[in-house]
Design an enzyme around this catalytic site. Structure first.
Site, PDB file in Angstrom:
ATOM      1  N   SER A 105      27.163 -34.694  51.305  1.00 43.78           N
ATOM      2  CA  SER A 105      26.603 -34.116  50.087  1.00 43.78           C
ATOM      3  C   SER A 105      25.245 -33.527  50.459  1.00 43.78           C
ATOM      4  O   SER A 105      24.549 -34.059  51.333  1.00 43.78           O
ATOM      5  CB  SER A 105      26.399 -35.191  49.021  1.00 43.78           C
ATOM      6  OG  SER A 105      25.559 -34.697  47.989  1.00 43.78           O
ATOM      7  N   TYR A 113      23.123 -43.016  46.508  1.00 36.43           N
ATOM      8  CA  TYR A 113      24.222 -42.093  46.844  1.00 36.43           C
ATOM      9  C   TYR A 113      23.798 -41.161  47.984  1.00 36.43           C
ATOM     10  O   TYR A 113      24.499 -41.018  48.991  1.00 36.43           O
ATOM     11  CB  TYR A 113      24.615 -41.300  45.592  1.00 36.43           C
ATOM     12  CG  TYR A 113      25.548 -40.147  45.853  1.00 36.43           C
ATOM     13  CD1 TYR A 113      26.852 -40.362  46.276  1.00 36.43           C
ATOM     14  CD2 TYR A 113      25.112 -38.825  45.679  1.00 36.43           C
ATOM     15  CE1 TYR A 113      27.709 -39.294  46.519  1.00 36.43           C
ATOM     16  CE2 TYR A 113      25.962 -37.755  45.920  1.00 36.43           C
ATOM     17  CZ  TYR A 113      27.257 -37.992  46.334  1.00 36.43           C
ATOM     18  OH  TYR A 113      28.100 -36.944  46.586  1.00 36.43           O
TER      19      TYR A 113
END
Ligand code: NAP
Length: 318
Positions: free
Chosen positions: A194, A206
Site C-alpha cells: 500500500s 496498517y
C-alpha cells in the site's frame, strides 16, 4: 574579483553532475515501466504438470482481478478466501470466463496464523506445480466504524488481526511454500502493499505492516540470490483502487479499477526492481512527493488523512 574566478566553472560542473544524476534516475525509472512483462517466464510445466498461481484474498477486489488476469495469461489459479460460498461463486464466474483453465478453492482465515494452518495449506497444494504466489489478502481490521484513529484507540484484537492478515499470514505462507516453489523454479512471489507504507497517521498500524512487507520482500530477494533460488520477489503498493469491496465509485486516472490495477501489476513483472509502484498515475504521485523534505511530507500527510477522516465522518446521501 580574480579569487572568485573558480565559482563559474564549479557551478558548471555542479549543474552538469546534477543533470547527469537526474537523467540516470529518470532513465532507470522509465526503463522499469517500459520493459515488457516477464510473466510468461513463470508459465512453464514440470514433469508434464501445468503452472499454477495461488492468489490470497481472491474472492473480491484486486485479488479477484489478479486471478482473472493470471488465468488470461495461461495460469491455473488457486483462489484463497475465508468465505466458502463467496469463493464458490467467484470460482464459477472465473471458470466461465476462462473455460480452458483450472481453478481450485482454498479456504483459510488469514487471522489464524497457527503453525498447522500453513502445514495444511502446503499439504493441500503439494500435488500442484506452483510457480506464482500473490500475497494479496490484507486491509485494516476494525470492529467499529472508526477507520482513522490513533493506536491507543484500537482494541487488542484489532491490532493483532491487522498485523496477522497483512504481515504474519503472508510471511508464514511464503515460508511454507518457498521450498517447493524454489525446487520447481523459476517462481515469482508478488506482495501487494500500500502507498500507506510511507507511514500515514491515523492508520499507522496498517501502513507499518505494509512497510514490513516491503522490507521483507527486499531482504528475501537477497536470500534467494544467496541460496541460488530462482524465485523473484516483487512488492507492489497500490494507491487508491476502486472496484473493491469497500470502494465502488467509477474509476478515474488516479483511482483505477481493480482490473486496470491487476494488469499494471503483471506488466511490472521482470521490471528489474524488487519494489515498484505498479500503476503509472500512482507512481507519478509517489515520485513527485519523493524529493520533498520530511517536514513538508509530514504536513501534507496529516492534512490529507485528516481530510479523508472528515469526509468519512460526514453523513452521506445515497
Ligand atoms: N483498494 C485499495 O484502494 C487499496 C489501496 C492500498 C492497498 N490495498 C491492498 O490491496 C489488497 C487487496 O485489497 P482490496 O481493496 O482488493 O480489498 P477487498 O476488495 O476487500 O478484498 C480483500 C480480499 O481479502 C479477503 N480477506 C479479507 N480478510 C480475510 C481473512 N481474514 N481471511 C481470508 N481472506 C480475507 C476478502 O475476502 P471476503 O471476500 O470474504 O471479504 C477478499 O477476498 C490488500 O492487501 C489491501 O491492503 C488496496
Amino acid at each position: 574579483m580574480a579569487q572568485f574566478a573558480w565559482i563559474s566553472p564549479a557551478l558548471t560542473w555542479l549543474g552538469g553532475l546534477t543533470a547527469f544524476a537526474v537523467t540516470v534516475q529518470v532513465l532507470d525509472i522509465a526503463f522499469a515501466y517500459l520493459r515488457p512483462s516477464q510473466i510468461n517466464r513463470y508459465q512453464h510445466t514440470k514433469n508434464g504438470k501445468p503452472a499454477w498461481a495461488l492468489v490470497t484474498g481472491a474472492s473480491d477486489g484486486i485479488g479477484k482481478a489478479l486471478s482473472s488476469e493470471l488465468a488470461a495469461r495461461g495460469f491455473n489459479v488457486v483462489l484463497h478466501g475465508r468465505n466458502p460460498q463467496k469463493l464458490e461463486g467467484v470460482q464459477k464466474e472465473l471458470q466461465a470466463a476462462h473455460p480452458t483453465r483450472q481453478f481450485r478453492a482454498l479456504v483459510a482465515d488469514a487471522k489464524n496464523t497457527a503453525p498447522d494452518v500453513f502445514k495444511d495449506i502446503a499439504t493441500r497444494l503439494a500435488d500442484l506445480h506452483l510457480t506464482v504466489l500473490v500475497n494479496n489478502v490484507g486491509g485494516l481490521v476494525i470492529h467499529d466504524q472508526n477507520v482513522y484513529k490513533p493506536v491507543e484507540a484500537y482494541s487488542h484484537q484489532e491490532i493483532a488481526e491487522t498485523m496477522a492478515i497483512n504481515a504474519v499470514f503472508p510471511t508464514m505462507l511464503m515460508a511454507a511454500l518457498i521450498p517447493a516453489m524454489a525446487r520447481g523454479g523459476p517462481a515469482l512471489i508478488i506482495n501487494i502493499g500500500s502507498m500507506a507504507d510511507q507511514g500515514l497517521p491515523l492508520i499507522s498500524i496498517y501502513g507499518a505492516t505494509k512497510s514490513y512487507l516491503k522490507t521483507v520482500s527486499e531482504a528475501m530477494q537477497l536470500d534467494m540470490e544467496i541460496k541460488g533460488h530462482d524465485v523473484q520477489m516483487l512488492y507492489v503498493p497500490p494507491g487508491a483502487v476502486t472496484g473493491v469491496s469497500h470502494h465502488s465509485s467509477p474509476p478515474t486516472l488516479l483511482v483505477p479499477d481493480s482490473p486496470t490495477f491487476a494488469k499494471a501489476v503483471l506488466a511490472r513483472v521482470g521490471c528489474g526492481k524488487t519494489s515498484i509502484i505498479p500503476y503509472w498515475a500512482h507512481a507519478l504521485q509517489g515520485y513527485s512527493a519523493a524529493p520533498l523534505p520530511v517536514w513538508m511530507k509530514d504536513i501534507f500527510f496529516k492534512k490529507v488523512v485528516q481530510e479523508m477522516a472528515a469526509d468519512r465522518a460526514k453523513p452521506h446521501q445515497d
